[in-house]
Design a protein around this motif. Structure first.
Motif, PDB file in Angstrom:
ATOM      1  N   SER A  71       0.979  -1.314   0.031  1.00 53.34           N
ATOM      2  CA  SER A  71      -0.027   0.013  -0.021  1.00 53.34           C
ATOM      3  C   SER A  71       0.749   1.275  -0.064  1.00 53.34           C
ATOM      4  CB  SER A  71      -0.769  -0.035   1.263  1.00 53.34           C
ATOM      5  OG  SER A  71      -1.630   1.296   1.253  1.00 53.34           O
ATOM      6  N   ASN A  72       0.334   2.479  -0.595  1.00 54.81           N
ATOM      7  CA  ASN A  72       1.056   3.859  -0.454  1.00 54.81           C
ATOM      8  C   ASN A  72       0.742   4.250   0.724  1.00 54.81           C
ATOM      9  OD1 ASN A  72      -1.592   4.186  -1.183  1.00 54.81           O
ATOM     10  ND2 ASN A  72      -0.987   5.962  -2.224  1.00 54.81           N
ATOM     11  N   SER A  73       0.242   3.858   1.815  1.00 48.63           N
ATOM     12  CA  SER A  73      -0.237   4.308   2.986  1.00 48.63           C
ATOM     13  C   SER A  73       0.432   3.588   4.295  1.00 48.63           C
ATOM     14  CB  SER A  73      -1.748   4.423   3.315  1.00 48.63           C
ATOM     15  OG  SER A  73      -2.034   4.583   4.666  1.00 48.63           O
ATOM     16  N   THR A  74       1.200   4.283   4.929  1.00 51.04           N
ATOM     17  CA  THR A  74       1.871   3.642   6.141  1.00 51.04           C
ATOM     18  C   THR A  74       0.857   3.196   7.157  1.00 51.04           C
ATOM     19  OG1 THR A  74       2.109   5.874   6.975  1.00 51.04           O
ATOM     20  CG2 THR A  74       3.893   4.858   5.783  1.00 51.04           C
ATOM     21  N   THR A  75      -0.263   4.169   7.253  1.00 50.64           N
ATOM     22  CA  THR A  75      -1.291   3.837   8.352  1.00 50.64           C
ATOM     23  C   THR A  75      -2.033   2.369   7.839  1.00 50.64           C
ATOM     24  OG1 THR A  75      -1.793   6.162   8.517  1.00 50.64           O
ATOM     25  CG2 THR A  75      -3.573   4.480   9.193  1.00 50.64           C
ATOM     26  N   VAL A  76      -2.225   2.082   6.770  1.00 50.14           N
ATOM     27  CA  VAL A  76      -2.890   0.775   6.162  1.00 50.14           C
ATOM     28  C   VAL A  76      -1.651  -0.287   6.501  1.00 50.14           C
ATOM     29  CG1 VAL A  76      -3.511  -0.483   4.080  1.00 50.14           C
ATOM     30  CG2 VAL A  76      -4.153   1.931   4.540  1.00 50.14           C
ATOM     31  N   LEU A  77      -0.509   0.033   6.233  1.00 49.00           N
ATOM     32  CA  LEU A  77       0.423  -1.300   6.601  1.00 49.00           C
ATOM     33  C   LEU A  77       0.761  -1.409   7.785  1.00 49.00           C
ATOM     34  CD1 LEU A  77       3.026  -0.245   3.623  1.00 49.00           C
ATOM     35  CD2 LEU A  77       1.548  -1.950   3.667  1.00 49.00           C
ATOM     36  N   ARG A 101       6.393  -2.629 -12.183  1.00 50.23           N
ATOM     37  CA  ARG A 101       6.799  -2.201 -10.741  1.00 50.23           C
ATOM     38  C   ARG A 101       6.169  -1.062 -10.100  1.00 50.23           C
ATOM     39  NH1 ARG A 101      11.148  -0.063 -11.500  1.00 50.23           N
ATOM     40  NH2 ARG A 101      11.556   0.040 -13.352  1.00 50.23           N
ATOM     41  N   TRP A 102       5.732  -1.208  -9.084  1.00 47.96           N
ATOM     42  CA  TRP A 102       5.067  -0.198  -8.248  1.00 47.96           C
ATOM     43  C   TRP A 102       5.837   0.359  -7.185  1.00 47.96           C
ATOM     44  CZ3 TRP A 102       0.436  -1.441  -4.255  1.00 47.96           C
ATOM     45  CH2 TRP A 102      -0.017  -0.155  -4.031  1.00 47.96           C
ATOM     46  N   ASN A 103       6.372   1.489  -7.198  1.00 52.44           N
ATOM     47  CA  ASN A 103       7.100   2.193  -6.062  1.00 52.44           C
ATOM     48  C   ASN A 103       6.083   2.801  -5.255  1.00 52.44           C
ATOM     49  OD1 ASN A 103       8.334   3.554  -4.134  1.00 52.44           O
ATOM     50  ND2 ASN A 103       9.819   4.643  -5.768  1.00 52.44           N
ATOM     51  N   THR A 104       5.657   2.130  -3.870  1.00 52.30           N
ATOM     52  CA  THR A 104       4.791   2.516  -2.991  1.00 52.30           C
ATOM     53  C   THR A 104       5.358   3.941  -2.360  1.00 52.30           C
ATOM     54  OG1 THR A 104       5.685   1.391  -1.409  1.00 52.30           O
ATOM     55  CG2 THR A 104       3.792   0.455  -2.594  1.00 52.30           C
ATOM     56  N   GLY A 105       6.408   4.145  -2.366  1.00 43.08           N
ATOM     57  CA  GLY A 105       6.861   5.474  -1.658  1.00 43.08           C
ATOM     58  C   GLY A 105       6.348   6.708  -2.523  1.00 43.08           C
ATOM     59  N   ASN A 106       6.679   6.649  -3.758  1.00 41.13           N
ATOM     60  CA  ASN A 106       6.075   7.827  -4.604  1.00 41.13           C
ATOM     61  C   ASN A 106       4.603   7.438  -5.125  1.00 41.13           C
ATOM     62  OD1 ASN A 106       6.967   6.387  -6.721  1.00 41.13           O
ATOM     63  ND2 ASN A 106       8.702   7.632  -7.295  1.00 41.13           N
ATOM     64  N   ASP A 107       4.081   6.389  -5.326  1.00 41.37           N
ATOM     65  CA  ASP A 107       2.893   5.727  -5.864  1.00 41.37           C
ATOM     66  C   ASP A 107       2.954   5.875  -7.212  1.00 41.37           C
ATOM     67  OD1 ASP A 107       0.626   4.519  -5.499  1.00 41.37           O
ATOM     68  OD2 ASP A 107      -0.748   6.330  -5.188  1.00 41.37           O
ATOM     69  N   CYS A 108       3.963   5.497  -7.859  1.00 40.26           N
ATOM     70  CA  CYS A 108       4.353   5.539  -9.351  1.00 40.26           C
ATOM     71  C   CYS A 108       4.613   4.013  -9.652  1.00 40.26           C
ATOM     72  CB  CYS A 108       5.400   6.536  -9.630  1.00 40.26           C
ATOM     73  SG  CYS A 108       5.084   8.265  -9.494  1.00 40.26           S
ATOM     74  N   LEU A 109       4.155   3.927 -11.193  1.00 37.81           N
ATOM     75  CA  LEU A 109       4.349   2.730 -11.559  1.00 37.81           C
ATOM     76  C   LEU A 109       5.590   2.724 -12.670  1.00 37.81           C
ATOM     77  CD1 LEU A 109       0.406   1.708 -12.692  1.00 37.81           C
ATOM     78  CD2 LEU A 109       2.014   0.888 -10.925  1.00 37.81           C
ATOM     79  N   TYR A 110       6.289   1.636 -12.787  1.00 42.13           N
ATOM     80  CA  TYR A 110       7.582   1.696 -13.849  1.00 42.13           C
ATOM     81  C   TYR A 110       7.419   0.515 -14.694  1.00 42.13           C
ATOM     82  CZ  TYR A 110       9.484   5.293 -10.467  1.00 42.13           C
ATOM     83  OH  TYR A 110       9.722   6.190  -9.549  1.00 42.13           O
ATOM     84  N   ILE A 112      13.988   3.576 -20.096  1.00 44.61           N
ATOM     85  CA  ILE A 112      12.452   2.988 -19.638  1.00 44.61           C
ATOM     86  C   ILE A 112      12.015   2.852 -18.129  1.00 44.61           C
ATOM     87  CG2 ILE A 112      10.904   1.596 -20.233  1.00 44.61           C
ATOM     88  CD1 ILE A 112      11.399   3.541 -22.673  1.00 44.61           C
ATOM     89  N   PRO A 113      13.176   1.963 -17.635  1.00 47.01           N
ATOM     90  CA  PRO A 113      12.682   1.665 -16.198  1.00 47.01           C
ATOM     91  C   PRO A 113      12.926   2.976 -15.075  1.00 47.01           C
ATOM     92  CG  PRO A 113      14.519   0.018 -16.942  1.00 47.01           C
ATOM     93  CD  PRO A 113      14.213   1.256 -18.009  1.00 47.01           C
ATOM     94  N   THR A 114      13.288   3.965 -15.815  1.00 46.97           N
ATOM     95  CA  THR A 114      13.402   5.067 -14.857  1.00 46.97           C
ATOM     96  C   THR A 114      12.295   6.289 -14.785  1.00 46.97           C
ATOM     97  OG1 THR A 114      14.602   6.573 -16.312  1.00 46.97           O
ATOM     98  CG2 THR A 114      15.876   5.008 -14.859  1.00 46.97           C
ATOM     99  N   LEU A 115      11.310   5.849 -15.872  1.00 46.70           N
ATOM    100  CA  LEU A 115      10.246   6.708 -16.219  1.00 46.70           C
ATOM    101  C   LEU A 115       9.130   6.579 -15.195  1.00 46.70           C
ATOM    102  CD1 LEU A 115      10.283   6.581 -19.886  1.00 46.70           C
ATOM    103  CD2 LEU A 115      11.199   8.245 -18.574  1.00 46.70           C
ATOM    104  N   PRO A 116       8.732   7.671 -14.318  1.00 51.70           N
ATOM    105  CA  PRO A 116       7.741   7.346 -13.532  1.00 51.70           C
ATOM    106  C   PRO A 116       6.268   7.509 -14.022  1.00 51.70           C
ATOM    107  CG  PRO A 116       8.660   9.209 -12.848  1.00 51.70           C
ATOM    108  CD  PRO A 116       9.372   8.638 -13.942  1.00 51.70           C
ATOM    109  N   PHE A 117       5.356   6.588 -13.827  1.00 49.04           N
ATOM    110  CA  PHE A 117       3.881   6.776 -14.219  1.00 49.04           C
ATOM    111  C   PHE A 117       3.058   7.120 -13.033  1.00 49.04           C
ATOM    112  CE2 PHE A 117       6.071   4.742 -17.833  1.00 49.04           C
ATOM    113  CZ  PHE A 117       5.996   5.938 -18.837  1.00 49.04           C
ATOM    114  N   PRO A 118       2.399   8.098 -12.758  1.00 46.51           N
ATOM    115  CA  PRO A 118       1.763   8.044 -11.388  1.00 46.51           C
ATOM    116  C   PRO A 118       0.511   7.011 -11.545  1.00 46.51           C
ATOM    117  CG  PRO A 118       2.014  10.160 -12.191  1.00 46.51           C
ATOM    118  CD  PRO A 118       2.460   9.320 -13.290  1.00 46.51           C
ATOM    119  N   ARG A 119       0.388   6.313 -10.394  1.00 48.21           N
ATOM    120  CA  ARG A 119      -0.597   5.337 -10.407  1.00 48.21           C
ATOM    121  C   ARG A 119      -2.084   5.908 -10.273  1.00 48.21           C
ATOM    122  NH1 ARG A 119      -4.137   3.452  -6.990  1.00 48.21           N
ATOM    123  NH2 ARG A 119      -3.245   4.735  -5.327  1.00 48.21           N
TER     124      ARG A 119
END
Length: 288
Positions: A90-96, A129-138, A214-221
């Motif tokens: 999750s992108n939420s620490t409260t949820v985790l 790939r989903w970076n839960t820190g910045n909530d972006c897909l790669y 390509i792997p460095t391009l962030p796409f907001p989830r």
């Protein structure tokens, strides 16, 4: 000697069998359609048909409390069917913090900036790939594809094309160039393991040289940041040329500052048929 046939029945879902994906999905749908489950977990039963992608559950809500309740319902729903849901992200620490540590994805809270350039330790969602820190897909690009120095054949080109999985079409404009190249190889009837012509080799190497970025391009989830209300307008565009055609969809919404925001939703591209078509017909195919 006549031997009576033995009837063998599989009591477990096997990996690799052609029918396995269908059996797995059908089993969960059947479980969700039972009257008992619909009474206990009406929201989850509804989401099973829209939020479940093979064995990945993709869902969320507007508040932490709603997500936590959904987590509890999902775990309980699948437990009644004999399945254990695990590796939550999750992108939420409260949820985790509300989920037992043993059930959390091991890399769910790692920031991309603290890892190596290949970003291999992020949760995946729909093959991305989903970076839960910045909530972006790669978009994933195999390291072997970037580092490969093998001879360039039709097989090599097809392997490279198939190795980049881009379900939403983030890279549609980039990927169509190698699709066109692949079609050209079919047109000139190059054999699978035959080295392709020099001009096409240069075109492929130029395309491949950009893979490393390509792997460095962030796409907001999340597409609707600071949305003022639930009203969303969709806009679709399509176009065609003699070599390819495609379509793209954008969503527009009003944010809490009364500013109209436009976000990318998805796009698709295809090479034009080998048989020559008019531009008007290709544009109609793009619209469809």
């Amino acid at each position: 000697v006549t031997i009576d046939p033995r009837r063998m029945v599989m009591t477990r879902l096997m990996f690799g069998v052609t029918c396995s994906p269908f059996c797995a999905i059908n089993a969960t749908h059947h479980h969700a359609e039972s009257e008992e489950q619909r009474e206990r977990f009406p929201a989850v039963c509804q989401k099973v048909k829209t939020s479940l992608y093979v064995d990945d559950w993709q869902s969320g809500a507007d508040t932490d409390e709603e997500v936590i309740q959904q987590y509890k319902d999902v775990v309980a729903f699948f437990k009644t069917g004999g399945w254990k849901v695990t590796k939550f992200a999750s992108n939420s620490t409260t949820v985790l913090q509300s989920i037992p540590s043993g059930e959390i994805h091991p890399h769910a809270t790692i920031n991309l900036d603290d890892r190596d350039e290949h970003h291999g330790d992020t949760p995946t969602a729909l093959g991305l790939r989903w970076n839960t820190g910045n909530d972006c897909l790669y978009v994933n690009v195999p390291a072997r594809l970037i580092d490969s120095q093998e001879r360039i054949t039709k097989r090599t080109v097809l392997s490279a094309l198939s190795s980049v999985y881009d379900v939403f079409g983030f890279l549609a404009a980039y990927m169509i160039t190698v699709k066109i190249l692949m079609q050209q190889l079919w047109r000139i009837k190059v054999q699978w393991d035959e080295e392709i012509p020099q001009d096409l080799q240069h075109a492929f190497l130029h395309w491949k040289s950009e893979l490393v970025d390509i792997p460095t391009l962030p796409f907001p989830r999340y597409m609707f940041k600071n949305r003022k209300n639930k009203k969303v307008t969709l806009y679709g565009f399509c176009d065609a040329s003699e070599m390819a055609y495609g379509a793209i969809i954008y969503a527009c919404y009003e944010d809490d500052s009364d500013v109209i925001q436009t976000v990318f939703m998805m796009s698709k591209t295809k090479v034009a048929p080998v048989k020559t078509q008019t531009i008007a017909r290709l544009e109609l195919m793009a619209a469809l």
